[in-house]
Design an enzyme around this catalytic site. Structure first.
Site, mmCIF file in Angstrom:
data_model
loop_
_atom_site.group_PDB
_atom_site.id
_atom_site.type_symbol
_atom_site.label_atom_id
_atom_site.label_comp_id
_atom_site.label_asym_id
_atom_site.label_seq_id
_atom_site.Cartn_x
_atom_site.Cartn_y
_atom_site.Cartn_z
ATOM 1 N N THR A 275 -3.140 -6.796 -2.175
ATOM 2 C CA THR A 275 -1.831 -7.418 -1.932
ATOM 3 C C THR A 275 -1.154 -6.697 -0.764
ATOM 4 O O THR A 275 -1.657 -5.707 -0.245
ATOM 5 C CB THR A 275 -0.954 -7.340 -3.195
ATOM 6 O OG1 THR A 275 -0.868 -5.976 -3.614
ATOM 7 C CG2 THR A 275 -1.545 -8.178 -4.319
ATOM 8 N N TYR A 276 0.025 -7.189 -0.378
ATOM 9 C CA TYR A 276 0.723 -6.669 0.807
ATOM 10 C C TYR A 276 0.979 -5.174 0.678
ATOM 11 O O TYR A 276 1.432 -4.693 -0.359
ATOM 12 C CB TYR A 276 2.039 -7.424 1.003
ATOM 13 C CG TYR A 276 2.677 -7.174 2.347
ATOM 14 C CD1 TYR A 276 1.964 -7.385 3.533
ATOM 15 C CD2 TYR A 276 3.993 -6.735 2.440
ATOM 16 C CE1 TYR A 276 2.550 -7.162 4.771
ATOM 17 C CE2 TYR A 276 4.598 -6.525 3.673
ATOM 18 C CZ TYR A 276 3.858 -6.733 4.837
ATOM 19 O OH TYR A 276 4.436 -6.509 6.065
ATOM 20 N N MET A 277 0.665 -4.441 1.751
ATOM 21 C CA MET A 277 0.645 -2.966 1.660
ATOM 22 C C MET A 277 1.956 -2.313 2.083
ATOM 23 O O MET A 277 2.042 -1.082 2.103
ATOM 24 C CB MET A 277 -0.521 -2.392 2.471
ATOM 25 C CG MET A 277 -0.464 -2.638 3.955
ATOM 26 S SD MET A 277 -0.923 -4.333 4.349
ATOM 27 C CE MET A 277 -0.205 -4.462 5.984
#
Length: 238
Positions: A56-58
């Site tokens: 997922t978005y880091m």
């Protein structure tokens, strides 16, 4: 003297904790960590499935995780290790920062079924090591507590002149590994050891011990050490 102590697993990664653990365990500077995480997020060709985003978005400050991902993680734990490694209810984590935006969920694998070893052949060494770190952290965050006996040992002895001496040792004896079966969070090299982190062997009261030698040490108060990348990120976050 013994007392039972339980230790909860750490929350899934947010940006700052990912950078810290990658610095401690993998020796990656923050820029390198984020560059590799960007590659995992944008997508990797893993054969039959084509190019898919693996995490997922880091860039996030929230440790919260989608309910579906939690259910998937708990299912994997039950299948892989059994009921004793699975808490009765799902774990939830809240941010400790008062200024957190919490616009995105925690950094986690997009699906728990893509184990690091299962897709290793499609990843570079750097990508594999960071993905493994993220995957283990997510799975372990839903596992059972580690259970230890916090132990204080008093050792009595007599010198050659007949004088009595008393030595003390404090630490822990692991009874049930829980989440530590999969993942142990690293610490800064200069961090003071927690008593629970010092492992002691199994000991019995009144057991006779052999003296293998004495090593006297003199300690002086030292100034704080220089920042590591991990400790600097931690201080900036605070």
């Amino acid at each position: 003297n013994k007392r039972e102590v339980k230790r909860r697993p750490s929350a899934p990664f947010i940006t700052s904790t990912l950078q810290q653990d990658a610095a401690r365990q993998l020796r990656y500077p923050a820029r390198r960590t984020m560059s590799i995480a960007q590659q995992l997020y944008e997508g990797i060709d893993i054969g039959a499935e084509g190019t898919v985003g693996l995490i997922t978005y880091m860039r996030t400050d929230s440790p919260q995780v989608d309910a579906g991902a939690v259910t998937e993680a708990r299912g994997y734990i039950q299948q892989r290790w059994g009921e004793q490694y699975l808490p009765a209810s799902a774990r939830t984590y809240n941010t400790r920062s008062k200024v957190a935006q919490e616009a995105h969920e925690a950094i986690r694998p997009t699906t728990m079924s893509r184990t690091p070893d299962g897709i290793r052949g499609y990843l570079s060494n750097d990508q594999f090591r960071l993905y493994e770190l993220i995957w283990k952290r997510m799975i372990s965050s839903q596992m059972s507590d580690a259970v230890s006996d916090a132990t204080q040992v008093v050792i009595n002895t007599r010198g050659t002149s007949g004088q009595s001496y008393e030595f003390r040792a404090s630490g822990s004896v692991l009874k049930f590994p829980g989440f530590r079966t999969l993942y142990i969070e690293a610490k800064d090299e200069d961090a003071e050891d927690d008593e629970q982190d010092k492992q002691l062997p199994q000991l019995i009261e009144d057991e006779a011990l052999n003296n293998n030698g004495l090593e006297p040490n003199q300690h002086f108060t030292q100034p704080p050490p220089r920042f590591t990348e991990a400790s600097l990120i931690k201080s900036l976050e605070e």
